[in-house]
Scaffold this motif. Structure first.
Motif, PDB file in Angstrom:
ATOM      1  N   THR A  42       0.895  -1.077   0.139  1.00 38.14           N
ATOM      2  CA  THR A  42      -0.017  -0.476  -0.160  1.00 38.14           C
ATOM      3  C   THR A  42       0.860   1.719  -0.055  1.00 38.14           C
ATOM      4  N   ILE A  43       1.691   1.599   0.833  1.00 35.52           N
ATOM      5  CA  ILE A  43       2.817   2.733   0.862  1.00 35.52           C
ATOM      6  C   ILE A  43       3.884   2.681  -0.446  1.00 35.52           C
ATOM      7  N   PHE A  44       3.957   0.946  -0.895  1.00 40.24           N
ATOM      8  CA  PHE A  44       4.760   1.654  -1.785  1.00 40.24           C
ATOM      9  C   PHE A  44       4.492   1.249  -3.302  1.00 40.24           C
ATOM     10  N   GLY A  45       3.581   0.764  -3.471  1.00 39.01           N
ATOM     11  CA  GLY A  45       3.461  -0.605  -4.645  1.00 39.01           C
ATOM     12  C   GLY A  45       3.216   0.895  -5.799  1.00 39.01           C
ATOM     13  N   PRO A  46       2.477   1.644  -5.189  1.00 38.47           N
ATOM     14  CA  PRO A  46       1.930   2.406  -6.127  1.00 38.47           C
ATOM     15  C   PRO A  46       3.028   2.824  -7.136  1.00 38.47           C
ATOM     16  N   SER A  47       3.993   3.306  -6.291  1.00 35.61           N
ATOM     17  CA  SER A  47       5.220   3.894  -7.222  1.00 35.61           C
ATOM     18  C   SER A  47       5.618   2.723  -8.107  1.00 35.61           C
ATOM     19  N   TYR A  49       4.674  -0.136  -9.196  1.00 42.72           N
ATOM     20  CA  TYR A  49       4.341  -0.499 -10.386  1.00 42.72           C
ATOM     21  C   TYR A  49       4.000   0.580 -11.342  1.00 42.72           C
ATOM     22  N   GLY A  50       3.871   1.781 -10.709  1.00 39.60           N
ATOM     23  CA  GLY A  50       3.861   3.341 -12.466  1.00 39.60           C
ATOM     24  C   GLY A  50       2.955   3.507 -12.749  1.00 39.60           C
ATOM     25  N   THR A  51       1.367   2.638 -12.370  1.00 40.73           N
ATOM     26  CA  THR A  51       0.003   3.092 -13.186  1.00 40.73           C
ATOM     27  C   THR A  51      -0.418   3.611 -12.361  1.00 40.73           C
ATOM     28  N   SER A  52      -0.903   5.020 -12.933  1.00 39.33           N
ATOM     29  CA  SER A  52      -2.169   5.559 -11.948  1.00 39.33           C
ATOM     30  C   SER A  52      -3.289   4.472 -12.278  1.00 39.33           C
ATOM     31  N   ALA A  53      -3.974   4.535 -10.736  1.00 36.24           N
ATOM     32  CA  ALA A  53      -4.974   3.639 -11.004  1.00 36.24           C
ATOM     33  C   ALA A  53      -6.573   4.240 -11.015  1.00 36.24           C
ATOM     34  N   ASN A  54      -6.608   5.153 -11.828  1.00 31.60           N
ATOM     35  CA  ASN A  54      -7.235   6.470 -12.339  1.00 31.60           C
ATOM     36  C   ASN A  54      -7.333   6.785 -13.512  1.00 31.60           C
ATOM     37  N   LYS A  55      -5.964   5.932 -14.168  1.00 33.92           N
ATOM     38  CA  LYS A  55      -5.637   6.214 -15.572  1.00 33.92           C
ATOM     39  C   LYS A  55      -6.519   5.030 -16.773  1.00 33.92           C
ATOM     40  N   MET A  56      -6.486   5.786 -17.800  1.00 32.07           N
ATOM     41  CA  MET A  56      -7.276   4.418 -18.307  1.00 32.07           C
ATOM     42  C   MET A  56      -6.093   3.876 -19.146  1.00 32.07           C
ATOM     43  N   VAL A  57      -6.076   2.605 -19.528  1.00 34.05           N
ATOM     44  CA  VAL A  57      -5.009   2.174 -19.833  1.00 34.05           C
ATOM     45  C   VAL A  57      -4.852   1.212 -21.670  1.00 34.05           C
ATOM     46  N   SER A  58      -6.408   0.934 -21.338  1.00 32.75           N
ATOM     47  CA  SER A  58      -6.907  -0.182 -22.155  1.00 32.75           C
ATOM     48  C   SER A  58      -7.943  -0.054 -22.688  1.00 32.75           C
ATOM     49  N   ALA A  83      -3.490  -2.191 -10.615  1.00 37.65           N
ATOM     50  CA  ALA A  83      -3.632  -0.916 -10.034  1.00 37.65           C
ATOM     51  C   ALA A  83      -4.341  -0.487  -9.249  1.00 37.65           C
ATOM     52  N   GLY A  84      -5.586  -0.072  -8.743  1.00 42.03           N
ATOM     53  CA  GLY A  84      -6.781  -0.423  -8.190  1.00 42.03           C
ATOM     54  C   GLY A  84      -6.567  -1.371  -6.603  1.00 42.03           C
ATOM     55  N   VAL A  85      -6.046  -2.331  -6.396  1.00 39.06           N
ATOM     56  CA  VAL A  85      -5.881  -2.921  -6.168  1.00 39.06           C
ATOM     57  C   VAL A  85      -4.938  -2.792  -5.227  1.00 39.06           C
ATOM     58  N   VAL A  86      -3.208  -2.508  -6.222  1.00 32.96           N
ATOM     59  CA  VAL A  86      -2.226  -1.890  -4.681  1.00 32.96           C
ATOM     60  C   VAL A  86      -2.774  -0.502  -4.170  1.00 32.96           C
ATOM     61  N   GLY A  87      -2.966   0.301  -5.388  1.00 37.47           N
ATOM     62  CA  GLY A  87      -2.727   1.800  -3.989  1.00 37.47           C
ATOM     63  C   GLY A  87      -4.586   1.920  -4.160  1.00 37.47           C
ATOM     64  N   GLY A  88      -5.468   1.001  -4.000  1.00 35.50           N
ATOM     65  CA  GLY A  88      -7.050   1.026  -3.513  1.00 35.50           C
ATOM     66  C   GLY A  88      -7.077   1.024  -1.044  1.00 35.50           C
ATOM     67  N   GLY A  89      -5.509   0.570  -0.813  1.00 40.81           N
ATOM     68  CA  GLY A  89      -5.838   0.515   0.350  1.00 40.81           C
ATOM     69  C   GLY A  89      -5.356   1.612   0.879  1.00 40.81           C
ATOM     70  N   ARG A  90      -5.019   2.663   0.456  1.00 42.93           N
ATOM     71  CA  ARG A  90      -4.267   3.902   1.128  1.00 42.93           C
ATOM     72  C   ARG A  90      -4.842   4.577   2.313  1.00 42.93           C
ATOM     73  N   THR A  91      -6.195   5.003   1.990  1.00 46.04           N
ATOM     74  CA  THR A  91      -7.211   6.007   2.568  1.00 46.04           C
ATOM     75  C   THR A  91      -8.299   5.004   3.569  1.00 46.04           C
ATOM     76  N   THR A  92      -8.350   3.688   2.873  1.00 44.80           N
ATOM     77  CA  THR A  92      -9.317   2.803   4.183  1.00 44.80           C
ATOM     78  C   THR A  92      -8.515   2.270   4.842  1.00 44.80           C
ATOM     79  N   LEU A  93      -7.166   2.513   4.958  1.00 46.06           N
ATOM     80  CA  LEU A  93      -6.323   1.873   5.551  1.00 46.06           C
ATOM     81  C   LEU A  93      -5.641   3.380   6.726  1.00 46.06           C
ATOM     82  N   LEU A  94      -5.864   4.150   6.335  1.00 47.73           N
ATOM     83  CA  LEU A  94      -5.650   5.118   7.184  1.00 47.73           C
ATOM     84  C   LEU A  94      -6.756   5.659   7.705  1.00 47.73           C
ATOM     85  N   VAL A  95      -7.464   5.811   7.240  1.00 52.01           N
ATOM     86  CA  VAL A  95      -9.071   5.902   8.244  1.00 52.01           C
ATOM     87  C   VAL A  95      -9.201   5.035   8.875  1.00 52.01           C
ATOM     88  N   ALA A  96      -8.810   3.858   8.617  1.00 54.45           N
ATOM     89  CA  ALA A  96      -9.474   2.797   9.860  1.00 54.45           C
ATOM     90  C   ALA A  96      -8.545   2.825  10.976  1.00 54.45           C
TER      91      ALA A  96
END
Lengths: 291, 328
Positions: A42-47, A49-58, A83-96
Motif C-alpha cells: 500500500t505504501i510503496f506499491g503504487p510508485s 507499479y507505476g500505473t495510476s489507478a485512475n488512468k485509462m490504460v486499455s 493498479a486499483g488493488v495496489v493503491g486502493g488500500g491507502r485511504t481505507t487503511l489510513l482512515v481505519a
C-alpha cells in the motif's frame, strides 16, 4: 520508586511470555506477515507499479485472460484493476487506523471513568453509551457524513463516533474488576491520586483485552470505510477497494474480475488483522500459556 | 409475577427515555452541521434577498429559540410526525411504513437462518471439539468476520444469479406473476433467497462460533455431569439439558445486534435493489432529502430499542435466575 521498578520488571517478563506465545501461533504469524506485506504494498506499491489507478490504460472490460489485458484485467473505464488493488488500500487503511485510535481513546476514557468511579458517573456515562449503541452504526455514520460532508476527516469522525461504545463497555468492565484488587488498594494507601491510579496502575493491566479489542476495531473500521466507499459516500476522486466494488458492481454480471479482486483485497486485509487479534487473545490468556 | 411486571415497566420507561435521547442527539447533529437551512430553502426557490430569507425563517420556525425548536421536534415525533420528505412531498412515516415489511422480512429471515443453522453447527462441532469440522468452523467464522456483506452479496449475484441463473438478480417481484397469489409467493421467496443468504451468512459464521463456545462451556458444567451420572441418554443430555442453556448467549447477542443487522441489511438492499428502508435511506442522501434520512435514523433506533426490549423479555422468560433477581 523501588516498588514501581519491580512492577515494570514483572510486566516485561509477562510481555516476553506473551510474545513467545504469539510467535508460536502459526496462524497469527501468517496474519502478521500478510498484514506487513499489505502495508508495504500500500505504501510503496503504487510508485513501484507505476500505473495510476485512475488512468485509462486499455479497452474497458478486458478479462485477465485476455492477451492485451493487464494482469487482473480492466474495469468499465479501461482502468487497470491491479493498479486499483495496489493503491486502493491507502485511504481505507489510513482512515481505519485513525478511526480505531479515536474509538479506543473515547472508549477507554469513558469506560475507565465509569468503571473507576462507579455510582452516578457510571450511570450517566453508560446511559450516554447506550444512546450511541441503539443507533444503527452504518446509518449513523451516513448521517454524520451527510451533515458534515465527505472528506477523509469527516469519514474518520463518522466511523470513530459510531464504534466506541464497545470499547467503552470493555474498558469499564476491566476497571470495575481491577479497582477492587489489592495492588490498586496498595497504590491508594501510599497516597496516589485517582488519575495516577487509573493511568499508571490500572490501565497497564487492562491493556491486554483492550489491545485485542483494538485489532477487532481496526477490522470493523476497514469494513466500515469500505462500505461507505461502496455506497459512494466518500471522496469520489480517490480510488479505494470499496469504491471499485461500488462503481463496478453494475457490470459484475459480465465482468466478475472488476469486483472480485478489490473485494478479495478487503477480505485478506481484514482476515490478516483478525488473525493477529486472535493470536494476541491466545497469547494474553494465561490459561493457554506453556501449552 | 409483580417483580416481572415491575421489571418490564422500568425497562419500558428506560426505552422511552433512550428514544428521547436519540431524538435530541439527532436534533443537535443537525444544528452543528455547516450551512443555513433557510438559505438552502430560499436557494431552492431561486430567491436570496434578506426579506425573503426572514420570511422563510418565520415560516419554518427557524427564527425561534433553539430549545423551542427542539420542543416542537420532540412533540411532533411523539405524535408520530417525522416530517415531510422534500423529494416525495409526503409524510416520512408513511414512506418508511411502506418499505418496512421488505426490510423486516429480509433482516428477519437472515437472522433466523443464521441463528438456527449457527446453533446446529455449533452443537455439532462442540460434541467433536478436536475434529476437522470444528477447526473449519473457527476458520470460516474468521473469514466471515472479515468479509464485507456487500462483497458476499455481489459475488452471490455473480455466481448464483448470473452464471447459474438459479435466482433473480435483484428486486422483490416479477411482473409476470401478478394476480396469481401462489405464483407471487413463490416468486417473492425466490427473490428473497440471495439477499437473505448473503446477509445471513456473515452472521452464521459468527453465531456458529458463539454457539460452539457456549455449548462447550455448558457441557463442562456440573449439572451435565449429574445428568450423565444418573444415566440420562446422551441425546437428551445434549438437546434437552445443554442446548437450553447454551442458546441463551446466542439469543442475547442476536438481540443486541439488531442495529448491526439493519446496517448490513442497508448494504444488501442497495446491492439487490430490495425496496426496504435502508435503500430509501441511501437514496435520500443522494436526493439531499434530510427529513427522510433523519426520520429513518430515528425510526430504526426505535426498532433497535424495541428489539432490545423484546430480547430482555425473552431472556427473563427463558432464564429463571433473572426472573427472580430482577437486576444484575
Amino acid at each position: 520508586m523501588n516498588e514501581s521498578g519491580i512492577a515494570v520488571e514483572k510486566l516485561k517478563t509477562n510481555d516476553r511470555g506473551a510474545m513467545r506465545m504469539f510467535l508460536r501461533n502459526k496462524a497469527a504469524v501468517v496474519g502478521l506477515v500478510v498484514f506487513v506485506f499489505i502495508l508495504l504494498v500500500t505504501i510503496f506499491g503504487p510508485s513501484l507499479y507505476g500505473t495510476s489507478a485512475n488512468k485509462m490504460v486499455s479497452r474497458p472490460f478486458l478479462a485477465p485472460s485476455d492477451d492485451l489485458a493487464p494482469l487482473l484485467g480492466t474495469d468499465y473505464l479501461g482502468r487497470d484493476i491491479l493498479a486499483g488493488v495496489v493503491g486502493g488500500g491507502r485511504t481505507t487503511l489510513l482512515v481505519a487506523a485513525v478511526a480505531a485510535a479515536m474509538t479506543m481513546t473515547i472508549g477507554i476514557v469513558i469506560g475507565s471513568l465509569a468503571g473507576y468511579f462507579g455510582g452516578w458517573v457510571d450511570a450517566l456515562l453508560m446511559r450516554v453509551t447506550e444512546i450511541f449503541q441503539v443507533m444503527p452504526t452504518l446509518l449513523f455514520s451516513l448521517v454524520v457524513i451527510f451533515l458534515l460532508g465527505p472528506g477523509t476527516r469527516n469519514e474518520t469522525l463518522a466511523i470513530g463516533l459510531t464504534l466506541w461504545p464497545l470499547a467503552a463497555r470493555l474498558a469499564r468492565a476491566e476497571f470495575l474488576r481491577l479497582r477492587e484488587l489489592d495492588f490498586v488498594k496498595a497504590a491508594r494507601a501510599i497516597g496516589c491520586n485517582d488519575l495516577r491510579i487509573m493511568v499508571r496502575t490500572i490501565l497497564p493491566n487492562a491493556m491486554p483485552p483492550l489491545l485485542v479489542s483494538a485489532t477487532l476495531t481496526i477490522v470493523i473500521a476497514i469494513l466500515f470505510h469500505a462500505g461507505l466507499a461502496f455506497l459512494g459516500m466518500v471522496d469520489v476522486n480517490t480510488v479505494s477497494w470499496g469504491s471499485m466494488l461500488g462503481k463496478n458492481r453494475g457490470y459484475a454480471l459480465t465482468a466478475w474480475w472488476t469486483v472480485f479482486f478489490p473485494g478479495l483485497a478487503i477480505v485478506i486485509t481484514g482476515l490478516s488483522v483478525s488473525l493477529i487479534g486472535d493470536g494476541l487473545q491466545d497469547a494474553f490468556n494465561p490459561k493457554l500459556r506453556g501449552r | 409475577m409483580t417483580a416481572l411486571a415491575r421489571g418490564i415497566g422500568s425497562r419500558l420507561g428506560q426505552a422511552i427515555g433512550l428514544l428521547l435521547a436519540v431524538v435530541v442527539v439527532v436534533f443537535f447533529l443537525i444544528q452543528i452541521a455547516p450551512g443555513d437551512a433557510a438559505l438552502y430553502l430560499a436557494g431552492e426557490q431561486g430567491v436570496g434577498d434578506a426579506e425573503f430569507l426572514a420570511q422563510v425563517r418565520a415560516e419554518y420556525g427557524l427564527d425561534r429559540p433553539l430549545l423551542a425548536q427542539l420542543w416542537t421536534y420532540v412533540v411532533n415525533i411523539a405524535q408520530l410526525d417525522l416530517g415531510k420528505s422534500t423529494y416525495f412531498e409526503e409524510p416520512v412515516l408513511g414512506l418508511i411504513l411502506d418499505r418496512l415489511f421488505a426490510t423486516v422480512v429480509l433482516a428477519g429471515s437472515a437472522l433466523l437462518f443464521a441463528v438456527v443453522v449457527g446453533v446446529a453447527i455449533g452443537v455439532f462441532t462442540a460434541r467433536r471439539p478436536e475434529s476437522p469440522a470444528s477447526s473449519l468452523v473457527t476458520a470460516t467464522s474468521l473469514v466471515g468476520f472479515s468479509t464485507p456483506v456487500f462483497y458476499s452479496a455481489v459475488m452471490f449475484i455473480v455466481v448464483f444469479a448470473a452464471k447459474w441463473g438459479l435466482f433473480p438478480v435483484g428486486g422483490i417481484e416479477d411482473v409476470r406473476y401478478q394476480g396469481n397469489w401462489i405464483g407471487e409467493s413463490i416468486d417473492f421467496l425466490q427473490h428473497l433467497v440471495l439477499p437473505a443468504l448473503s446477509l445471513g451468512i456473515i452472521y452464521l459464521a459468527y453465531y456458529s462460533r458463539l454457539a460452539r463456545a457456549s455449548m462447550l462451556e455448558v457441557l463442562e458444567s456440573d449439572y451435565i455431569r449429574t445428568a450423565r451420572a444418573k444415566g440420562a441418554h446422551e441425546r437428551i443430555v445434549v438437546y434437552k439439558h445443554a442446548l437450553r442453556n447454551a442458546v441463551i448467549p446466542v439469543i442475547t447477542i442476536a438481540g443486541l445486534q439488531v442495529g448491526n443487522l439493519l446496517s448490513g441489511a442497508l448494504l444488501v438492499e442497495v446491492v439487490f435493489s430490495w425496496p426496504g428502508i435502508g435503500r430509501l435511506a441511501v437514496n435520500s442522501i443522494f436526493r439531499r432529502d434530510s427529513p427522510t434520512l433523519l426520520g429513518i435514523m430515528i425510526f430504526s433506533s426505535a426498532m433497535v430499542i424495541l428489539a432490545n426490549l423484546l430480547t430482555d423479555l425473552v431472556y427473563r422468560l427463558v432464564d429463571p435466575r433473572i426472573r427472580v433477581g430482577g437486576s444484575r
